[in-house]
Motif scaffolding. Structure first.
Motif, PDB file in Angstrom:
ATOM      1  N   PHE A   1       3.242  48.059  -7.666  1.00 35.75           N
ATOM      2  CA  PHE A   1       4.631  47.922  -8.230  1.00 35.75           C
ATOM      3  C   PHE A   1       5.197  49.253  -7.504  1.00 35.75           C
ATOM      4  O   PHE A   1       4.830  49.849  -8.360  1.00 35.75           O
ATOM      5  N   ILE A   2       6.511  48.774  -7.285  1.00 38.12           N
ATOM      6  CA  ILE A   2       7.349  49.940  -6.641  1.00 38.12           C
ATOM      7  C   ILE A   2       8.554  50.083  -7.230  1.00 38.12           C
ATOM      8  O   ILE A   2       9.178  50.013  -6.580  1.00 38.12           O
ATOM      9  N   GLY A   3       8.646  51.401  -7.505  1.00 38.66           N
ATOM     10  CA  GLY A   3      10.166  52.061  -7.949  1.00 38.66           C
ATOM     11  C   GLY A   3      10.593  53.163  -7.298  1.00 38.66           C
ATOM     12  O   GLY A   3       9.891  54.146  -7.457  1.00 38.66           O
ATOM     13  N   VAL A   4      12.517  52.825  -7.027  1.00 38.94           N
ATOM     14  CA  VAL A   4      12.783  53.497  -6.210  1.00 38.94           C
ATOM     15  C   VAL A   4      14.183  54.479  -6.543  1.00 38.94           C
ATOM     16  O   VAL A   4      14.778  53.694  -7.656  1.00 38.94           O
ATOM     17  N   ASP A   5      14.429  55.936  -7.059  1.00 42.42           N
ATOM     18  CA  ASP A   5      15.751  56.640  -7.842  1.00 42.42           C
ATOM     19  C   ASP A   5      16.277  56.760  -7.189  1.00 42.42           C
ATOM     20  O   ASP A   5      15.445  58.414  -6.967  1.00 42.42           O
ATOM     21  N   GLY A   6      17.168  56.648  -5.975  1.00 41.44           N
ATOM     22  CA  GLY A   6      18.148  56.878  -5.357  1.00 41.44           C
ATOM     23  C   GLY A   6      19.097  58.099  -5.606  1.00 41.44           C
ATOM     24  O   GLY A   6      19.943  57.840  -6.480  1.00 41.44           O
ATOM     25  N   GLY A   7      19.141  59.710  -5.081  1.00 42.39           N
ATOM     26  CA  GLY A   7      19.933  60.202  -6.201  1.00 42.39           C
ATOM     27  C   GLY A   7      21.122  60.965  -4.883  1.00 42.39           C
ATOM     28  O   GLY A   7      20.755  60.478  -3.720  1.00 42.39           O
ATOM     29  N   GLY A   8      21.797  61.573  -4.950  1.00 40.42           N
ATOM     30  CA  GLY A   8      22.576  62.741  -4.510  1.00 40.42           C
ATOM     31  C   GLY A   8      21.827  63.682  -4.392  1.00 40.42           C
ATOM     32  O   GLY A   8      22.656  64.726  -3.208  1.00 40.42           O
ATOM     33  N   THR A   9      20.924  64.424  -5.273  1.00 43.07           N
ATOM     34  CA  THR A   9      19.883  65.620  -4.477  1.00 43.07           C
ATOM     35  C   THR A   9      18.265  64.827  -4.248  1.00 43.07           C
ATOM     36  O   THR A   9      18.149  66.001  -3.067  1.00 43.07           O
ATOM     37  N   LYS A  10      18.103  64.218  -4.640  1.00 46.08           N
ATOM     38  CA  LYS A  10      16.461  63.948  -4.307  1.00 46.08           C
ATOM     39  C   LYS A  10      16.982  62.430  -4.401  1.00 46.08           C
ATOM     40  O   LYS A  10      17.475  62.180  -4.850  1.00 46.08           O
ATOM     41  N   THR A  11      15.490  61.852  -4.285  1.00 48.02           N
ATOM     42  CA  THR A  11      15.314  60.336  -4.267  1.00 48.02           C
ATOM     43  C   THR A  11      13.622  60.049  -4.862  1.00 48.02           C
ATOM     44  O   THR A  11      12.999  60.821  -4.003  1.00 48.02           O
ATOM     45  N   GLU A  12      13.418  59.912  -5.467  1.00 46.51           N
ATOM     46  CA  GLU A  12      11.915  59.419  -6.233  1.00 46.51           C
ATOM     47  C   GLU A  12      11.641  57.384  -5.539  1.00 46.51           C
ATOM     48  O   GLU A  12      11.746  57.047  -6.133  1.00 46.51           O
ATOM     49  N   ALA A  13      10.394  57.959  -5.476  1.00 45.96           N
ATOM     50  CA  ALA A  13       9.111  56.038  -5.590  1.00 45.96           C
ATOM     51  C   ALA A  13       8.469  56.592  -6.705  1.00 45.96           C
ATOM     52  O   ALA A  13       7.593  57.629  -5.924  1.00 45.96           O
ATOM     53  N   THR A  14       7.882  55.314  -7.080  1.00 47.83           N
ATOM     54  CA  THR A  14       7.015  55.515  -7.949  1.00 47.83           C
ATOM     55  C   THR A  14       6.211  54.419  -7.533  1.00 47.83           C
ATOM     56  O   THR A  14       6.697  53.600  -7.153  1.00 47.83           O
ATOM     57  N   ALA A  15       4.648  54.221  -7.222  1.00 50.23           N
ATOM     58  CA  ALA A  15       3.914  52.982  -7.083  1.00 50.23           C
ATOM     59  C   ALA A  15       2.993  52.797  -8.400  1.00 50.23           C
ATOM     60  O   ALA A  15       2.433  53.997  -8.653  1.00 50.23           O
ATOM     61  N   ILE A  16       3.595  51.988  -8.954  1.00 53.77           N
ATOM     62  CA  ILE A  16       2.338  52.054 -10.066  1.00 53.77           C
ATOM     63  C   ILE A  16       1.385  50.245 -10.467  1.00 53.77           C
ATOM     64  O   ILE A  16       1.362  49.378  -9.006  1.00 53.77           O
ATOM     65  N   PHE A  17       0.310  50.185 -11.499  1.00 55.20           N
ATOM     66  CA  PHE A  17      -0.719  49.198 -11.345  1.00 55.20           C
ATOM     67  C   PHE A  17      -0.094  48.623 -12.056  1.00 55.20           C
ATOM     68  O   PHE A  17       1.582  48.805 -12.791  1.00 55.20           O
ATOM     69  N   GLY A  18       0.151  47.077 -12.649  1.00 53.67           N
ATOM     70  CA  GLY A  18       0.467  46.024 -12.840  1.00 53.67           C
ATOM     71  C   GLY A  18       0.266  46.917 -14.795  1.00 53.67           C
ATOM     72  O   GLY A  18       1.036  46.457 -15.781  1.00 53.67           O
ATOM     73  N   ASN A  19      -0.876  47.270 -15.396  1.00 58.68           N
ATOM     74  CA  ASN A  19      -0.596  47.992 -16.445  1.00 58.68           C
ATOM     75  C   ASN A  19       0.468  49.335 -17.320  1.00 58.68           C
ATOM     76  O   ASN A  19       0.399  49.518 -17.970  1.00 58.68           O
ATOM     77  N   GLY A  20       1.242  49.626 -15.667  1.00 57.65           N
ATOM     78  CA  GLY A  20       1.952  50.874 -15.847  1.00 57.65           C
ATOM     79  C   GLY A  20       1.576  51.684 -15.129  1.00 57.65           C
ATOM     80  O   GLY A  20       2.002  52.570 -15.319  1.00 57.65           O
ATOM     81  N   ASP A  21       0.100  52.366 -14.875  1.00 51.40           N
ATOM     82  CA  ASP A  21      -0.337  53.373 -13.950  1.00 51.40           C
ATOM     83  C   ASP A  21       0.153  53.769 -13.263  1.00 51.40           C
ATOM     84  O   ASP A  21       0.031  52.943 -12.386  1.00 51.40           O
ATOM     85  N   ILE A  22       0.273  55.255 -13.183  1.00 51.12           N
ATOM     86  CA  ILE A  22       0.947  55.380 -12.084  1.00 51.12           C
ATOM     87  C   ILE A  22      -0.174  55.458 -10.663  1.00 51.12           C
ATOM     88  O   ILE A  22      -1.427  56.142 -10.847  1.00 51.12           O
TER      89      ILE A  22
END
Length: 318
Positions: free
Chosen positions: A4-25
């Motif tokens: 599962f992928i999450g994206v935090d888009g901001g005015g300075t930077k944007t970060e994306a994180t991919a995790i497994f179903g148990n929450g581990d990165i």
């Protein structure tokens, strides 16, 4: 294996994180700004595509299946704006023959998910800018602030940085006594004497992020006991408390709720944190300030939310 992928888009930077179903990165990638009020919408979408490509491309060569993606992007708030982002990202996925559910959520929801693994509560942000959110247990979202550095941003790094510069000028002109801020600014920035600040600050290339960076000097001076710096930090903490006060009055759940404080100013300034909490608890004695998981970033929270929404069968995605 599902990811599962999450994206935090901001005015300075944007970060994306991919995790497994148990929450581990599994992986993480940081790119440029995607706030359409900082860059154009077209530029924001182009950067978003690039960032998602960087997080997804390495996974397609392995036995991973991306089950859903959740985005929390500052500056994207209206239904029209959210639809534009979803449609743009859907087109991006279509060209790569990918079918991935796309969820859009507020920066408050992904930050609360990162901090407490839930979507309700109050979130107060003090970084380059500032904002306050309250989300009820039924999912209603309330907000006070978020007007940007010209119209608002009380209790933000920008406001602290600007007041730091103004205070140093006043000290230079003899309006107020000498302050440690002067020494710290001369040591940290490419200016030889305080009058040089004028030509430095008024360069066309100087942004609100540059102004906010001066907050570091104020934080350091306040920790060292400088009265001018302490005054700035405490005044801005009180301003942010006033904004939070207005938020709390919007719903009966909030006066006895929990407040999660995030952002670089809360993280690095004890003076700011203490003044903010003192002010809030003097007005609302039942407020709680729970310890949060400081290891999880908002993009990780967005990924956790992507997993939760997908697992719960939520269908408000394209």
């Amino acid at each position: 294996m599902e990811i599962f992928i999450g994206v935090d888009g901001g005015g300075t930077k944007t970060e994306a994180t991919a995790i497994f179903g148990n929450g581990d990165i599994l992986s993480r990638y940081a790119g440029g700004p995607t706030n359409p009020y900082i860059v154009t919408l077209d530029t924001a979408l182009e950067e978003l595509h690039y960032i998602v490509d960087q997080i997804i491309a390495p996974l397609t060569n392995k036995s991973y299946i991306c089950s859903s993606i959740c985005l929390g992007m500052s500056g994207i708030s209206s239904v029209k704006e959210r639809l534009q982002v979803q449609q743009s990202l859907q087109s991006y996925f279509n060209t790569r023959q990918l079918r991935i559910p796309i969820y859009m959520r507020s920066e408050a929801e992904i930050s609360l998910m990162a901090a407490m693994e839930r979507q309700h509560g109050m979130l107060v942000i003090s970084g380059t800018g500032s904002n306050t959110y309250g989300i009820t247990k039924s999912g209603d979202i309330h907000r006070v602030g978020g007007w940007g550095h010209i119209l608002g941003d009380e209790g933000s790094g920008y406001r602290i940085g600007l007041q730091t510069l103004q205070t140093v000028i006043k000290s230079h002109e003899g309006i107020i006594p000498p302050t440690l801020l002067t020494k710290l600014i001369l040591a940290a920035y490419p200016v030889q004497v305080i009058p040089d600040l004028k030509s430095f600050i008024y360069q066309p290339s100087i942004t609100k992020q540059h102004i906010a960076s001066f907050a570091r000097c104020c934080i350091e001076a306040a920790e060292a006991g400088d009265s001018a710096a302490i005054h700035i930090m405490e005044q801005q903490a009180t301003e942010l408390a006033n904004t939070t006060d207005a938020l709390i009055k919007q719903h009966p759940e909030f006066p006895m709720g929990e407040v999660v404080c995030v952002g670089s100013i809360f993280k690095h300034s004890r003076v700011f944190r203490d003044q903010y909490r003192r002010t809030m608890t003097s007005r609302y004695p039942s407020l709680q300030f729970p310890d949060r998981n400081s290891e999880r970033t908002p993009s990780h929270g967005a990924a956790l939310l992507a997993c939760k929404l997908f697992t719960d069968g939520v269908s408000d995605s394209l």
